[in-house]
Write an enzyme that holds these catalytic residues in place. Structure first.
Site, short mmCIF file in Angstrom:
data_model
loop_
_atom_site.label_atom_id
_atom_site.label_comp_id
_atom_site.label_asym_id
_atom_site.label_seq_id
_atom_site.Cartn_x
_atom_site.Cartn_y
_atom_site.Cartn_z
N ALA A 176 9.09 1.31 4.19
CA ALA A 176 7.91 1.72 4.97
C ALA A 176 6.75 0.77 4.72
CB ALA A 176 7.53 3.15 4.62
N ASN A 216 5.09 -3.29 5.51
CA ASN A 216 4.49 -3.85 6.73
C ASN A 216 5.47 -3.91 7.89
OD1 ASN A 216 1.95 -4.23 5.66
ND2 ASN A 216 2.43 -6.27 4.86
N ARG A 276 7.89 -12.59 1.34
CA ARG A 276 7.51 -13.88 0.73
C ARG A 276 6.05 -13.90 0.36
NH1 ARG A 276 8.91 -19.00 4.19
NH2 ARG A 276 8.67 -17.65 5.99
N ARG A 312 12.33 -18.35 1.85
CA ARG A 312 13.06 -17.09 2.05
C ARG A 312 14.18 -16.97 1.01
NH1 ARG A 312 12.04 -18.70 7.40
NH2 ARG A 312 10.70 -17.24 8.49
N ASN A 364 16.50 -9.07 -3.46
CA ASN A 364 16.77 -8.39 -2.20
C ASN A 364 18.25 -8.05 -2.02
OD1 ASN A 364 14.09 -8.29 -1.74
ND2 ASN A 364 14.05 -9.72 -0.03
N ASN A 372 14.92 -10.55 4.04
CA ASN A 372 15.23 -11.97 3.84
C ASN A 372 15.78 -12.26 2.45
OD1 ASN A 372 14.69 -13.63 6.14
ND2 ASN A 372 12.58 -12.88 6.03
N ARG A 398 8.66 -16.72 19.07
CA ARG A 398 7.65 -17.68 18.58
C ARG A 398 7.68 -18.95 19.42
NH1 ARG A 398 8.64 -16.44 12.22
NH2 ARG A 398 6.99 -14.91 12.02
N HIS A 453 17.83 -18.56 10.36
CA HIS A 453 16.45 -18.16 10.59
C HIS A 453 15.50 -19.30 10.21
CE1 HIS A 453 13.12 -15.67 11.17
NE2 HIS A 453 13.08 -15.01 10.04
N1 APR Z 1 14.89 1.37 -0.67
C1 APR Z 1 13.97 1.59 0.28
N2 APR Z 1 12.83 0.86 0.38
C2 APR Z 1 12.63 -0.09 -0.53
C3 APR Z 1 13.56 -0.37 -1.56
C4 APR Z 1 14.74 0.42 -1.61
N3 APR Z 1 15.66 0.23 -2.54
N4 APR Z 1 13.07 -1.37 -2.32
C5 APR Z 1 11.87 -1.73 -1.78
N5 APR Z 1 11.62 -0.94 -0.71
C6 APR Z 1 10.43 -0.93 0.13
C7 APR Z 1 9.15 -1.21 -0.66
O1 APR Z 1 8.75 -0.07 -1.41
C8 APR Z 1 8.19 -1.55 0.46
O2 APR Z 1 7.51 -0.41 0.96
O3 APR Z 1 10.45 -1.98 1.08
C9 APR Z 1 9.11 -2.13 1.54
C10 APR Z 1 8.85 -3.58 1.82
O4 APR Z 1 7.60 -3.64 2.40
P1 APR Z 1 6.59 -4.86 2.20
O5 APR Z 1 6.48 -5.17 0.74
O6 APR Z 1 5.35 -4.56 2.97
O7 APR Z 1 7.40 -6.08 2.85
P2 APR Z 1 7.50 -6.43 4.40
O8 APR Z 1 6.43 -7.38 4.78
O9 APR Z 1 7.67 -5.18 5.18
O10 APR Z 1 8.88 -7.26 4.42
C11 APR Z 1 10.11 -6.64 4.16
O11 APR Z 1 11.32 -7.98 5.74
O12 APR Z 1 10.73 -9.86 7.02
C12 APR Z 1 11.32 -9.40 5.84
O13 APR Z 1 10.88 -11.23 4.29
C13 APR Z 1 10.59 -9.88 4.60
O14 APR Z 1 12.34 -9.31 3.04
C14 APR Z 1 11.08 -8.92 3.56
C15 APR Z 1 11.25 -7.62 4.37
#
Ligand code: APR
Length: 321
Positions: free
Chosen positions: A11, A13, A85, A91, A98, A123, A154, A178
């Site tokens: 949940a 970004n 990132r 990435r 991840n 990623n 893009r 990507h």
């Molecule tokens: N289960 C569920 N959610 C998780 C887990 C898990 N095991 N581990 C982490 N998260 C959640 C985090 O708590 C966080 O809320 O994943 C979310 C990631 O959100 P952001 O840190 O805001 O990252 P975001 O910008 O959304 O990117 C997420 O998408 O585009 C790709 O490179 C980017 O790998 C990254 C992913």
């Protein structure tokens, strides 16, 4: 009639923005899931989004949770869980962390939504799609990676900026991995049917290709974390094609064997960015196109990077081999 169900894992970004675009399109009931420590964020964002429903006029439930039971029987699951990132990171730097996250998520999705189509966004994308496939045991048509929709968008956006025309009139196709690994195909790029090279010089087209390649990095530099509006929009574009059984042709990371010469042996394929027909069964067909020698060389390089990335996953996590 049962409304479609879309779960978004993570949940943060990208995840919250997926929920936003999907709700605005009234695509499905939405479940936003995060880890127990962040369940407040998941619930809060879901509630905030649902409160838009009367103004934006969508009938879709939006809930936040940390319990996979709430995601049960989803039609589509978008996986955004994982670290994004930071400036200076590639990435590929995200791989260790991840893989563990995506593995756990994919196992849970398989348990609670065995018939879903999973769209991976985390990623490094090409390695995460592989991880989700191995960990879920899903058939290859039910696992897709989102990268191509974003990269093409893009590219189209930068061409429209250069031409001063509507983005809607620009058609484009990209293949491969990507970002830096993408294979641009100006030969298949047109503006309302007019080949792009009749409207822009090679230098200008190359500059737009290059900007699309590093577009993600440009945004990381500007705001200190990775992009989310467009990655989420690309994911929801795919989810919509599947939920509405639209049979759209979209560029996705999909499992290829003989297609585009990815593998010579059955069962030894890789997930690579290719044009796919998306419908209710997920990836319903790969659309193969004949590449010229230059394009094939770039595609082979891109495939080889995907193989290296997957090789790294297999080395660090032999149980996923
Ligand atoms: N289960 C569920 N959610 C998780 C887990 C898990 N095991 N581990 C982490 N998260 C959640 C985090 O708590 C966080 O809320 O994943 C979310 C990631 O959100 P952001 O840190 O805001 O990252 P975001 O910008 O959304 O990117 C997420 O998408 O585009 C790709 O490179 C980017 O790998 C990254 C992913």
């Amino acid at each position: 009639m049962r409304r479609a169900k879309l779960s978004v894992i993570g949940a943060g970004n990208v995840g919250a923005t997926c929920a936003h675009w999907a709700a605005a399109k009234e695509l499905a009931d939405i479940v936003l899931l995060d880890i127990p420590d962040r369940v407040g964020v998941a619930k809060g964002k879901a509630l905030d989004l649902f409160c838009c429903a009367p103004m934006e006029e969508f009938d879709a439930n939006v809930i936040g949770t940390s319990d996979y039971k709430d995601t049960a029987d989803s039609d589509v699951v978008i996986v955004t869980a994982g670290l994004p990132r930071k400036p200076g990171m590639s990435r590929d730097d995200l791989i260790q962390t991840n893989v563990k996250i995506v593995r756990e998520v994919a196992e849970n999705v398989a348990k609670h939504s065995p018939n879903a189509v999973m769209i991976i966004v985390s990623n490094p994308l090409d390695a995460m799609v592989y991880t989700a496939w191995k960990a879920s045991g899903f058939p290859t048509n039910k696992i897709l990676g989102q990268a191509g929709c974003l990269d093409v968008a893009r590219f189209r956006a930068f061409l429209a900026m250069e031409l001063g025309c509507s983005v809607e009139d620009i058609q484009a196709l990209l293949l491969g991995g990507h970002g830096d690994d993408m294979v641009p195909l100006p030969r298949f790029t047109s503006v309302h049917g007019i080949p792009i090279d009749m409207l822009l010089s090679k230098e200008k087209i190359d500059a737009c290709v290059q900007r699309a390649k590093v577009g993600g990095g440009e945004i990381v530099q500007l705001m200190g974390t990775s992009a989310y509006y467009a990655p989420a929009s690309g994911s929801v574009q795919m989810a919509e094609a599947i939920i509405k059984d639209k049979k759209r042709i979209l560029p996705c990371a999909a499992y290829c064997e003989k297609e585009f010469g990815v593998a010579t042996e059955k069962g030894k394929g890789y997930f690579v960015g290719v044009p796919c027909v998306l419908g209710k069964n997920g990836m319903e067909k790969i659309v193969e196109i004949n590449l010229n020698a230059d394009e094939k060389k770039l595609m082979d390089e891109s495939i080889s990077h995907v193989k290296d990335l997957v090789g790294t996953v297999r080395k660090i996590f032999p149980e996923l081999a």
